[in-house]
Design an enzyme around this catalytic site. Structure first.
Site, PDB file in Angstrom:
ATOM      1  N   ASP A   1     -15.259  54.797 -56.884  1.00  0.00           N
ATOM      2  CA  ASP A   1     -15.805  53.470 -57.137  1.00  0.00           C
ATOM      3  C   ASP A   1     -16.228  52.848 -55.800  1.00  0.00           C
ATOM      4  OD1 ASP A   1     -13.023  53.623 -56.659  1.00  0.00           O
ATOM      5  OD2 ASP A   1     -12.669  51.666 -57.572  1.00  0.00           O
TER       6      ASP A   1
ATOM      7  N   GLU B   1      -8.874  54.863 -44.445  1.00  0.00           N
ATOM      8  CA  GLU B   1      -9.134  55.293 -45.825  1.00  0.00           C
ATOM      9  C   GLU B   1     -10.269  56.302 -45.922  1.00  0.00           C
ATOM     10  OE1 GLU B   1     -10.177  52.979 -50.023  1.00  0.00           O
ATOM     11  OE2 GLU B   1     -10.680  52.060 -48.095  1.00  0.00           O
TER      12      GLU B   1
END
Length: 537
Positions: free
Chosen positions: A297, A482
């Site tokens: 996403d 991340e």
């Protein structure tokens, strides 16, 4: 009493002590107050409010809002801060030593990223768990389903069997309690899951001597049933929840969310996206939620136009990596059912695995591109975009002795292999799950997929490039993040960009995959990276 008996008793006591979760999500609980807070951006990040802790009974807060909101002197921001407390990052006394190696830094982070059941505040959106668990880091203060498998890879190499065991029990508990593993342990995530990696988890537990995989057969069966709900009764060309029956009678799966409203953690963003679409808003919301369930996403992978998120059509797409993971689950279910003496069940799951493999090779193999791609089942055509998901069938063992594996390797070398690892896609859409970003889980699936199919040179190359990327940023900034930009400049690697929120530090799955790859390549220069060496102090 034996040690095993004592451990079993302790586990039972922890499970019995788990406090009840709030049965309502923040949007359901706070209704028009929730919408007002999110639409006026009381908090810059929409996730902040849905994670807030009520200072008193939630129903009483809503009643006070309804009684006060029309007063001339009413200020929404003041009201919210008076009635809710922001969930703060857990206090930690950890300080990164600039002389630490990358491996030692990761080993020291696990305790920083660990959360404990007694820390769960009452009345919040958290779904309490019976045991300790590891979170990704940054704004992500809860577990995430597929993140956790990649985190576990590192826990193994760091010798943290204690956390591996507690997390195993937590995931089994979630399936027992909710029928599936939610996207994360928040009430607003209950309507969807994430890539189903529980079968991979229990294989890891067994390989490392933590437990017998057979002990998790009931949970694996229940999770699989959740993914396959309603598929046995589907007619050709029909879909129900996660399942689609194609025109040839085969069944493949898609991502799905049981709700068709804006995501609560991204409420205003979703309303804004839907307002740009010519489709009904509820369809856009469902597709945005389903994309969140995919873990990707967001990405051009799900869009009809790469530059327009409102064209997201996730529920119309059968993803090659999701079906690869379900193929793994079916084979695992067949093996464990055989071990349990359930031969009829074993035969059924083995048949389902063969049928899925045949369908994937028929529908998802693109001969012209030499790649596995997603299928748009509504249009009856393969998606043209080649992504890192093309390696998932290799990881799952669909093509162990098949020339298609070599074709995929050639395609990845030519089109996705970047300076810092395997690129997520070829498209620079501005979304975080596209070029130029690279992500730890996709590196792992590609590395292990190519190694499994005899493409060891490519597997080593991807691993070495990724370790250089992570080591370079760690040496400059003393942290792991991340996602990473896979094109380096004179300063080395940089954290990735794009998406709905700033780059997050931490970071669970980066730590896990990197720690495992460092173990597998003890001579890689990343072992010698330390923050002080770059700063020259």
């Amino acid at each position: 009493m034996t040690g095993a008996d004592a451990s079993s008793r302790d586990t039972a006591e922890r499970v019995a002590a788990v406090p009840a979760a709030d049965p309502l999500t923040p949007a359901d609980r706070y209704q028009e107050l929730f919408q007002a807070v999110q639409r006026t951006r009381v908090f810059p990040d929409g996730k902040t409010f849905v994670d807030c802790i009520p200072r008193q009974d939630p129903q009483r807060i809503l009643e006070r809002y309804r009684a006060q909101q029309h007063r001339d002197d009413f200020k929404l921001t003041d009201f919210v801060h008076a009635h809710f407390a922001e969930e703060k990052a857990v206090a930690s006394h950890y300080t990164s030593d600039p002389d630490q190696s990358l491996k030692a830094h990761i080993d020291g982070l696990w305790s920083v990223l660990t959360r404990h059941p007694h820390e769960h505040p009452a009345g919040s959106s958290i779904l309490p768990l019976p045991n300790d668990y590891v979170v990704p880091g940054g704004r992500f203060r809860e577990i995430y389903y597929w993140d956790s498998y990649f985190t576990m890879l590192g826990l193994v190499e760091s010798g943290r069997r204690d956390l591996l065991a507690t997390m195993a029990d937590n995931f089994a508990w979630l399936i027992d309690h909710y029928g599936h593993v939610p996207n994360g342990n928040r009430s607003y995530y209950l309507s969807r899951s994430q890539p189903p990696v529980f079968a991979l988890m229990i294989s890891l537990f067994e390989e490392r001597g933590l437990c017998k995989a057979l002990s998790y057969l009931p949970q694996l069966r229940r999770e699989y049933a959740w993914w396959m709900d309603g598929t046995d009764d589907l007619r050709r060309g029909d879909a129900h929840r996660h399942g689609v029956r194609l025109d040839d009678g085969s069944v493949l799966n898609r991502y799905w969310d049981d709700r068709d409203t804006p995501r609560e953690e991204s409420f205003l963003e979703d309303e804004t996206t839907a307002s740009r679409s010519v489709r009904p808003a509820h369809e856009v919301y469902r597709d945005l939620r389903a994309a969140a369930a995919s873990g990707w996403d967001f990405s051009a992978r799900w869009c009809d136009r790469a530059d327009d998120l409102s064209t997201t059509r996730t529920t119309a797409i059968l993803p090659v990596d999701l079906n690869s993971l379900l193929y793994i689950a079916e084979r695992q279910l067949a093996r464990l059912s055989e071990s349990a003496g359930r031969r009829e069940d074993a035969a059924d799951f083995a048949s389902r695995a063969r049928a899925r493999r045949d369908a994937m090779l028929r529908w998802m193999w693109d001969e012209a591109q030499g790649a596995f791609v997603d299928l748009d089942w509504q249009h009856g055509s393969r998606r043209e975009l080649v992504t890192a998901a093309t390696a998932a069938p290799l990881f799952a063992g669909l093509v162990d002795d098949d020339p298609r594996a070599e074709r995929v390797a050639a395609t990845v070398r030519e089109r996705l292999l970047a300076q810092g690892g395997i690129a997520t896609s070829e498209v620079d859409s501005g979304q975080q799950w596209d070029s130029p970003n690279g992500w730890a889980p996709l590196q792992w699936l590609a590395i292990k997929g190519f190694a499994r199919c005899g493409q060891q040179a490519l597997a080593r190359d991807i691993a070495q490039r990724w370790l250089h990327t992570v080591g370079s940023l760690y040496q400059r900034e003393g942290k792991l993040v991340e996602k990473y930009v896979l094109t380096h400049d004179d300063d080395g690697a940089h954290g990735g960009d794009g998406g709905e929120y700033p780059l997050q530090d931490g970071f669970g799955w980066t730590n896990g995959v990197t720690r495992r790859l460092l173990h597998e390549d003890p001579e890689h220069p990343a072992h010698r990276a330390c923050a002080r060496s770059r700063r020259g102090t």
